[in-house]
Design an enzyme around this catalytic site. Structure first.
Site, mmCIF file in Angstrom:
data_model
loop_
_atom_site.group_PDB
_atom_site.id
_atom_site.type_symbol
_atom_site.label_atom_id
_atom_site.label_comp_id
_atom_site.label_asym_id
_atom_site.label_seq_id
_atom_site.Cartn_x
_atom_site.Cartn_y
_atom_site.Cartn_z
ATOM 1 N N ASP A 66 0.819 -1.205 0.000
ATOM 2 C CA ASP A 66 0.000 0.000 0.000
ATOM 3 C C ASP A 66 0.853 1.256 0.000
ATOM 4 O O ASP A 66 2.069 1.204 0.125
ATOM 5 C CB ASP A 66 -0.935 0.007 1.217
ATOM 6 C CG ASP A 66 -0.288 -0.583 2.467
ATOM 7 O OD1 ASP A 66 0.895 -0.284 2.706
ATOM 8 O OD2 ASP A 66 -0.946 -1.340 3.188
ATOM 9 N N ASP A 135 -8.447 -3.726 14.319
ATOM 10 C CA ASP A 135 -9.805 -3.974 13.838
ATOM 11 C C ASP A 135 -9.844 -5.088 12.800
ATOM 12 O O ASP A 135 -10.871 -5.301 12.154
ATOM 13 C CB ASP A 135 -10.419 -2.693 13.273
ATOM 14 C CG ASP A 135 -9.613 -2.103 12.114
ATOM 15 O OD1 ASP A 135 -8.590 -2.717 11.719
ATOM 16 O OD2 ASP A 135 -9.984 -1.022 11.608
ATOM 17 N N HIS A 137 -7.907 -5.313 10.012
ATOM 18 C CA HIS A 137 -7.561 -4.975 8.626
ATOM 19 C C HIS A 137 -6.208 -5.547 8.248
ATOM 20 O O HIS A 137 -5.319 -5.709 9.082
ATOM 21 C CB HIS A 137 -7.616 -3.462 8.386
ATOM 22 C CG HIS A 137 -6.491 -2.673 8.986
ATOM 23 N ND1 HIS A 137 -6.642 -1.874 10.096
ATOM 24 C CD2 HIS A 137 -5.191 -2.548 8.618
ATOM 25 C CE1 HIS A 137 -5.496 -1.287 10.382
ATOM 26 N NE2 HIS A 137 -4.590 -1.686 9.500
ATOM 27 N N GLU A 142 -9.955 -1.804 5.357
ATOM 28 C CA GLU A 142 -10.675 -1.572 6.598
ATOM 29 C C GLU A 142 -11.928 -2.458 6.660
ATOM 30 O O GLU A 142 -12.379 -2.996 5.640
ATOM 31 C CB GLU A 142 -11.067 -0.093 6.709
ATOM 32 C CG GLU A 142 -9.900 0.880 6.670
ATOM 33 C CD GLU A 142 -9.131 0.943 7.988
ATOM 34 O OE1 GLU A 142 -9.151 -0.032 8.754
ATOM 35 O OE2 GLU A 142 -8.500 1.983 8.242
#
Length: 259
Positions: A66, A135, A137, A142
């Site tokens: 990314d 979370d 990811h 996400e």
């Protein structure tokens, strides 16, 4: 999915380095590189093996997961810069063979398609390193990300921006948007290797490995992959219901079976 629980962070890093080294020595290998704190110990160990044992990365190439949108490559926290300062500059991996999404592209949507095509043209990724967010990811996919998603723009959650603020002068400096390989893109790598440390990642690891397959926990997409190795410390393993079985399976692993 094979879950490997190690006693210390050093043992986690060494195990991951062992996996990557196997691909490098067989070479030529296409590596999928992650940034963030989770793979740092493994990068240091691989650099040590290059320096002291002659581990040769000259025939390798690499793709990053990314990149921040709008952050210049020259910025110290662009992933283009980070992966070089943390890993590439310490081994003989040609920087020109280390590819990342262009967060400054004029047409961001087209850049996502170009990046996916570049990975495919290279023959795909042999071994992809992954961290995991609190979370669930992976990359910057996400919660709510489509399990078949491709490289595209994502808006970071407030929690992710807070988590990443430690790398910047403050949370307001963290970009709101990223270009990230999608869950579908990541899943095309031939071997996924996830790294996690600490009790703060325990819920996410449990959800990814033992919870339902769900976009609510993007990392759960690994349950569909045929070759996944999750390497974690005891704290990150603390919420796993089958932790004792994972330890037993590792202790009785056939000698011919590598990770």
């Amino acid at each position: 999915m094979e879950i490997v629980i190690r006693a210390t962070a050093h043992e986690v890093a060494t195990t991951v380095a062992d996996i990557v080294e196997n691909y490098v020595r067989k070479g030529p290998a296409t590596l999928g590189l992650a940034t963030g704190s989770s793979p740092l110990g493994s990068y240091r160990e691989l650099a040590r093996r290059h320096r002291e044992d002659g581990l040769d990365f000259a025939r390798c190439r690499a793709f990053l997961l990314d990149e921040y949108v709008g952050l210049p490559k020259s910025h110290s926290q662009s992933y283009y810069s980070v992966i070089r300062s943390e890993f590439v500059d310490h081994v003989n991996l040609d920087p020109a063979q280390v590819f990342s999404p262009d967060g400054e592209a004029a047409d961001i949507a087209a850049e996502g398609r170009r990046y996916d095509a570049a990975i495919a043209e290279a023959g795909g990724v042999d071994v992809q390193l992954l961290g995991i967010g609190t979370d669930g990811h992976i990359g910057f996919n996400e919660p709510g990300s489509a399990l078949t998603s491709r490289t595209r723009v994502k808006t970071l959650t407030a929690q992710t921006r807070r988590d990443n603020a430690r790398f910047f002068d403050g949370p307001d400096e963290v970009p709101h948007h990223v270009l990230t390989q999608g869950l579908g893109t990541i899943s095309e790598a031939r071997h996924l290797v996830m790294i996690a440390f600490g009790a703060g990642k325990a819920d996410a690891i449990a959800a990814a490995a033992e919870g339902p397959l769900s976009a609510f926990c993007p990392a759960s997409v690994m349950q569909l992959h045929r070759h996944v190795t999750v390497v974690i410390d005891e704290a990150a393993a603390s919420k796993l219901k089958l932790a004792d079985y994972y330890r037993y399976a590792l202790e009785n692993k056939p000698p011919w079976q590598i990770f």
